[in-house]
Design an enzyme around this catalytic site. Structure first.
Site, PDB file in Angstrom:
ATOM      1  CG  LEU A  16      41.161  39.361  38.247  1.00  0.00           C
ATOM      2  CD1 LEU A  16      41.737  37.991  37.953  1.00  0.00           C
ATOM      3  CD2 LEU A  16      42.253  40.429  38.181  1.00  0.00           C
ATOM      4  CE1 TYR A  17      35.645  40.542  44.466  1.00  0.00           C
ATOM      5  CE2 TYR A  17      33.480  40.663  43.445  1.00  0.00           C
ATOM      6  CZ  TYR A  17      34.273  40.600  44.574  1.00  0.00           C
ATOM      7  OH  TYR A  17      33.691  40.586  45.818  1.00  0.00           O
ATOM      8  CB  ALA A  18      33.090  37.072  38.177  1.00  0.00           C
ATOM      9  CB  SER A  60      39.195  35.723  42.259  1.00  0.00           C
ATOM     10  OG  SER A  60      38.327  36.766  42.689  1.00  0.00           O
TER      11      SER A  60
END
Length: 243
Positions: free
Chosen positions: A153-155, A157
């Protein structure tokens, strides 16, 4: 009468950002605070936004004012009046975890801050900028190399910001406005301290074998705030994490 004029080679060079106004989102701590101070040292007046930590934001304001620059802390970027020369999209959320553990609420919250918020800030800033405007976004080394599980999810975004930056560069280039993105690696902040429980493994993944400092990221942001022929570019400040 002697009409020759000479410049004094020993006179200090003018501050590269003198007379310009910069907005740093999430500027109350870490990379954001270091960036606000660096831009002020380069001559800019600085506005910064914060969500939590009003006292920390006011501390940064006082430090900027001590450098002889004007400063203001805002709850929202939309509260800034007047023109704008430099936008630093620094604010962001970090959320790591196994794919199956990520709820829809996690997805919505992270994308709202890391993608939607950056887009809207850039859109609003571009409307206030003239020729020489600069949009600089803080991404992550994980958009270039994901070293292990838990970063979907972080990568995702932060990777969206690469496309946004390149598209902004193309759209705003004819107006003389540049857009670039900086990818920090492991940086020693209160959110990810160099003496934290996961620090040793992160440092080992870099070519330099250490955490970076917020000032090292800020120096690259300051360079991009003055560079006139760099746009649509990605700058890794990651100690060789993606090497």
């Amino acid at each position: 009468m002697n009409t020759n004029t000479h410049t004094n080679p020993l006179a200090p060079a003018p501050s590269p950002l003198a007379g310009r106004t910069a907005l740093v989102t999430g500027g109350s701590r870490g990379i954001g605070a270091a960036t606000a101070l660096r831009l002020a040292r380069e001559g800019a007046d600085v506005a910064l936004t914060y969500v939590n930590g009003k006292d920390a934001a006011e501390d940064v304001v006082r430090a900027v004012e001590a450098l002889g620059r004007r400063a203001v802390a805002l709850r929202a970027a939309t509260a800034l009046g007047g023109g704008l020369d430099v936008l630093v999209n620094n604010v962001g959320l970090g959320l790591l975890g196994p794919l199956e553990s990520l709820a829809l609420a996690d997805v919505d919250r992270l994308l709202a801050v890391n993608v939607r918020g950056v887009f809207l800030a850039s859109q609003a800033a571009a409307a206030r900028m003239g020729e020489g405007g600069r949009i600089i976004t803080v991404g992550t080394c994980m958009s270039q190399r994901v070293p292990g599980p838990g970063g979907t999810l972080y990568a995702m975004s932060k990777s969206a910001l690469i496309g946004l930056t390149k598209a902004l560069a193309r759209e705003l280039g004819p107006r003389g406005i540049t857009a670039n993105i900086v990818h920090p690696g492991p940086i020693d902040t209160d959110m990810n301290p160099a003496d934290g429980p996961y620090a040793q493994g992160q440092a080992a993944m870099t070519a330099l074998g250490r955490f970076g400092t917020a000032d090292e990221v800020a120096s690259t942001v300051a360079y991009l705030a003055t560079a006139s022929y760099v746009t649509g570019a990605e700058y890794a400040v990651d100690g060789g994490h993606a090497a």
